[in-house]
Design a protein around this motif. Structure first.
Motif, PDB file in Angstrom:
ATOM      1  N   UNK B  82     -17.686  -1.708   6.986  1.00  0.00           N
ATOM      2  CA  UNK B  82     -17.445  -0.290   6.748  1.00  0.00           C
ATOM      3  C   UNK B  82     -18.794   0.424   6.707  1.00  0.00           C
ATOM      4  N   UNK B  84     -20.058   3.688   5.496  1.00  0.00           N
ATOM      5  CA  UNK B  84     -19.504   4.815   4.764  1.00  0.00           C
ATOM      6  C   UNK B  84     -20.094   6.151   5.201  1.00  0.00           C
ATOM      7  N   UNK B  88     -25.162   6.473   2.991  1.00  0.00           N
ATOM      8  CA  UNK B  88     -25.137   5.631   1.798  1.00  0.00           C
ATOM      9  C   UNK B  88     -25.913   4.327   1.948  1.00  0.00           C
ATOM     10  N   UNK B  89     -27.144   4.427   2.386  1.00  0.00           N
ATOM     11  CA  UNK B  89     -27.997   3.252   2.376  1.00  0.00           C
ATOM     12  C   UNK B  89     -28.553   3.108   0.964  1.00  0.00           C
ATOM     13  N   UNK B  90     -29.183   1.970   0.695  1.00  0.00           N
ATOM     14  CA  UNK B  90     -29.764   1.774  -0.628  1.00  0.00           C
ATOM     15  C   UNK B  90     -31.180   2.337  -0.623  1.00  0.00           C
ATOM     16  N   UNK B  91     -31.286   3.550  -1.152  1.00  0.00           N
ATOM     17  CA  UNK B  91     -32.504   4.343  -1.017  1.00  0.00           C
ATOM     18  C   UNK B  91     -33.763   3.660  -1.538  1.00  0.00           C
ATOM     19  N   UNK B  92     -33.627   2.922  -2.640  1.00  0.00           N
ATOM     20  CA  UNK B  92     -34.844   2.409  -3.276  1.00  0.00           C
ATOM     21  C   UNK B  92     -35.198   0.989  -2.839  1.00  0.00           C
ATOM     22  N   UNK B  93     -34.375   0.416  -1.979  1.00  0.00           N
ATOM     23  CA  UNK B  93     -34.680  -0.931  -1.502  1.00  0.00           C
ATOM     24  C   UNK B  93     -35.330  -0.839  -0.118  1.00  0.00           C
ATOM     25  N   UNK B 100     -30.244  -7.390   4.510  1.00  0.00           N
ATOM     26  CA  UNK B 100     -29.783  -8.642   3.889  1.00  0.00           C
ATOM     27  C   UNK B 100     -28.526  -8.403   3.072  1.00  0.00           C
ATOM     28  N   UNK B 101     -28.441  -7.214   2.455  1.00  0.00           N
ATOM     29  CA  UNK B 101     -27.233  -6.901   1.685  1.00  0.00           C
ATOM     30  C   UNK B 101     -26.015  -6.788   2.597  1.00  0.00           C
ATOM     31  N   UNK B 102     -26.256  -6.425   3.869  1.00  0.00           N
ATOM     32  CA  UNK B 102     -25.148  -6.379   4.814  1.00  0.00           C
ATOM     33  C   UNK B 102     -24.522  -7.740   5.005  1.00  0.00           C
ATOM     34  N   UNK B 104     -24.181  -9.921   2.704  1.00  0.00           N
ATOM     35  CA  UNK B 104     -24.022 -10.423   1.332  1.00  0.00           C
ATOM     36  C   UNK B 104     -22.946 -11.484   1.212  1.00  0.00           C
ATOM     37  N   UNK B 105     -21.879 -11.357   2.008  1.00  0.00           N
ATOM     38  CA  UNK B 105     -20.773 -12.304   1.856  1.00  0.00           C
ATOM     39  C   UNK B 105     -21.009 -13.591   2.640  1.00  0.00           C
ATOM     40  N   UNK B 149     -26.813  -2.565   9.122  1.00  0.00           N
ATOM     41  CA  UNK B 149     -26.368  -3.250   7.915  1.00  0.00           C
ATOM     42  C   UNK B 149     -24.930  -3.719   8.073  1.00  0.00           C
TER      43      UNK B 149
END
Lengths: 319, 237
Positions: B82, B84, B88-93, B100-102, B104-105, B149
């Motif tokens: 998804x 979004x 909505x990316x992770x601004x501070x990373x 890598x968070x993409x 995650x699973x 991501x």
């Protein structure tokens, strides 16, 4: 497999040993007077508290005002264990540390499951209430000695043990935040919808941060009790939680090195300023306010970033 | 065989009925566009499919499995990604941490590195900036990062919510070009867009939404010629 023996890790290990050697020298050569020697353990304990609170406040991004509550639960659990058991010290003390941490962690789960459905201010209020409830329960229970405090705890810790536990805490938490789970925790802070839509189990990771933080707060509590020899519920009031929070905020949220430095400075500052007696609290307040203003200043942040990136480059070259 | 089938989906925000019985299907390999004005329920559909919102009634089946009762974090590992709305990316990373968070699973380290290389190949800019803090990227680059991501989870289907929002015309064209590439590489795409013209030009089929209901559906090229669509969404006629 990741290489464990890298140049960087060796450097860190050398630094850890060097700091300890310096402390050892200062203490044994009587360079530090009795008063300053008695401050070493509290400094280490506060480092553990600040680093662990940074996990929830800095990395997870949830305001937790009840860290003192977790600390007191661990302190009483661990110290009651040492009072009511009769084991050799080498077994008893590590066990007490683990029991203190584990009991605090269990409370972390109990409070965490309902509380983590809340966010922001509401969660802050719940954790604040939790800390106060723990304190009044401890004041009114017989087994904890009530308001008079829990006496007769063997003073079985010293600055060496506190130092080792602090190093272990920093190692575990800094590795956790760099790991896959750590990325999950940070992603919740940055954008909860995106992290949910990427498959991060939000409830689990919030709880993980909460429980790990509570565990180390509990261990810090045990060390605190074993260092003083007496536990009083009043020592873990709202002010204690705020004091730890101030360390985290001053050191920078999500910055473990900062937490360590801030914990050292904030513990030592009132003592160093003792000579000014009357003006001591005034100077303490001024330092706090100045640091807050500086931290909010983009130019200061830039200077700080430059220093960090310079350090990183050095490290990069070393590799 | 339909990959994703949504039947009679109803979703409420409190007492307000946002989706009034939506049915549609996405077949393997297709690019499907959901178009409609603000408040038509496009984003609500995507959020319900990915498990971020609960469905009041109806069913969502994905590769034969029912999604309405599946928690969001499990849906991703089934092969649904998804992107979004509003990036909505992770601004501070860092960019790398975002990617890598993409994944995650996923647990397979080697294969994750392979996917990372593929994403870097498609988005060279991201490779150049991999250790930069994501919040300092430009809007277009952030959208690229959000796409990259999503690809990191190696999805069978990718759900995109307004990928062209707030971007310059140049980036809009590039994003749509990349969506086409992703589709050609074998990933099914469900695209939600306000930019109906662009969306219809790359889609196989499309559904037109109005206040929580599907009012029109069919071949994208034919919908482009439809008078009511032209009037309402393409600014023609």
């Amino acid at each position: 497999m990741k290489k464990v023996i890298t140049k960087r890790n060796i450097m860190v290990a050398l630094l850890v040993i060097a700091v300890y050697a310096a402390l050892f020298f200062l203490v044994n050569m009587k360079v530090l007077n009795r008063h300053y020697r008695s401050l070493l353990a509290p400094v280490g304990i506060n480092v553990i508290l600040a680093v662990s609170l940074n996990l929830t406040v800095g990395f997870l991004g949830e305001l937790n005002l009840g860290h003192g509550g977790f600390m007191s639960i661990g302190a009483y659990a661990g110290c009651l264990f040492t009072i009511y058991t009769d084991l050799p010290l080498a077994i008893q003390f590590p066990l007490a540390l683990i029991i203190g941490g584990a009991v605090a962690a269990i409370f972390g789960i109990l409070i965490g499951i309902p509380a983590l459905r809340l966010q922001g201010d509401y969660l802050a209020i719940v954790t604040l209430a939790f800390g106060e409830i723990v304190r009044s329960v401890l004041t009114n229970m017989k087994v904890t000695g009530g308001a008079g405090g829990l006496k007769g705890i063997g003073k079985s810790t010293n600055y060496t043990i506190v130092y080792i536990v602090a190093i272990i805490t920093i190692l575990i938490i800094s590795n956790l935040v760099k790991s896959r789970h750590g990325r999950g925790i940070c992603s919740i802070r940055d954008n909860i919808i995106a992290s949910e839509s990427l498959g991060v189990n939000v409830i689990f990771h919030k709880l993980l941060a909460f429980v790990v933080a509570a565990f180390f707060a509990g261990m810090a509590g045990v060390l605190y009790g074993q260092n003083l020899g007496i536990l009083k519920p009043d020592a873990f009031d709202f002010n204690k939680s705020i004091e730890i929070l101030v360390m985290v905020v001053l050191g920078g949220m999500g910055n473990l090195t900062g937490s360590v430095i801030a914990a050292v400075v904030i513990t030592l500052l009132p003592e160093i300023l003792r000579g000014f007696s009357d003006y001591r609290m005034l100077a303490y307040a001024i330092v706090l306010i100045t640091m807050m203003i500086w931290n909010a200043n983009p130019r200061f942040a830039m200077v700080k970033n430059n220093v960090y990136s310079w350090l990183h480059r050095k490290r990069g070259n070393a590799r | 065989m339909a990959m994703l089938t949504v039947e009679n989906l109803e979703v409420y925000y409190g007492v307000i009925k946002a989706l009034k019985g939506i049915s549609f299907e996405v077949r393997e390999g297709e690019v499907i566009a959901l178009i409609g004005a603000n408040g038509a329920g496009k984003t609500t559909i995507l959020h319900t499919v990915t498990g971020l919102l609960p469905a009041k009634s109806g069913s969502i089946s994905f590769c034969g499995e029912e999604l309405t009762k599946t928690p969001a974090h499990k849906i991703v590992s089934m092969g649904m990604a998804h992107v979004p709305e509003g990036r909505r990316i992770f601004q501070e990373l860092t960019v790398l941490d975002n990617l890598k968070l993409g994944a995650f699973t996923r647990r397979d380290k080697e294969e994750i590195n392979e996917s990372l290389e593929k994403v870097y190949q498609r988005f060279e800019r991201l490779k150049e900036r991999k250790s930069q803090i994501a919040g300092t990227l430009s809007g277009g680059e952030q959208q690229m990062l959000a796409l990259g991501r999503a690809l990191m989870s190696r999805p069978k289907i990718i759900l995109m919510d307004e990928p062209s929002m707030g971007l310059s015309p140049l980036y809009v064209s590039e994003i749509f070009h990349i969506i086409q590439e992703i589709s050609q590489a074998g990933t099914t795409v469900l695209l939600v867009e306000q930019n109906a013209k662009k969306a219809l030009s790359i889609a196989d089929r499309a559904y037109v939404l109005e206040t929580g209901k599907i009012v029109l559906s069919g071949d994208a090229k034919e919908l482009m010629k439809d008078d009511s669509v032209k009037k309402a969404y393409l600014g023609e006629g």
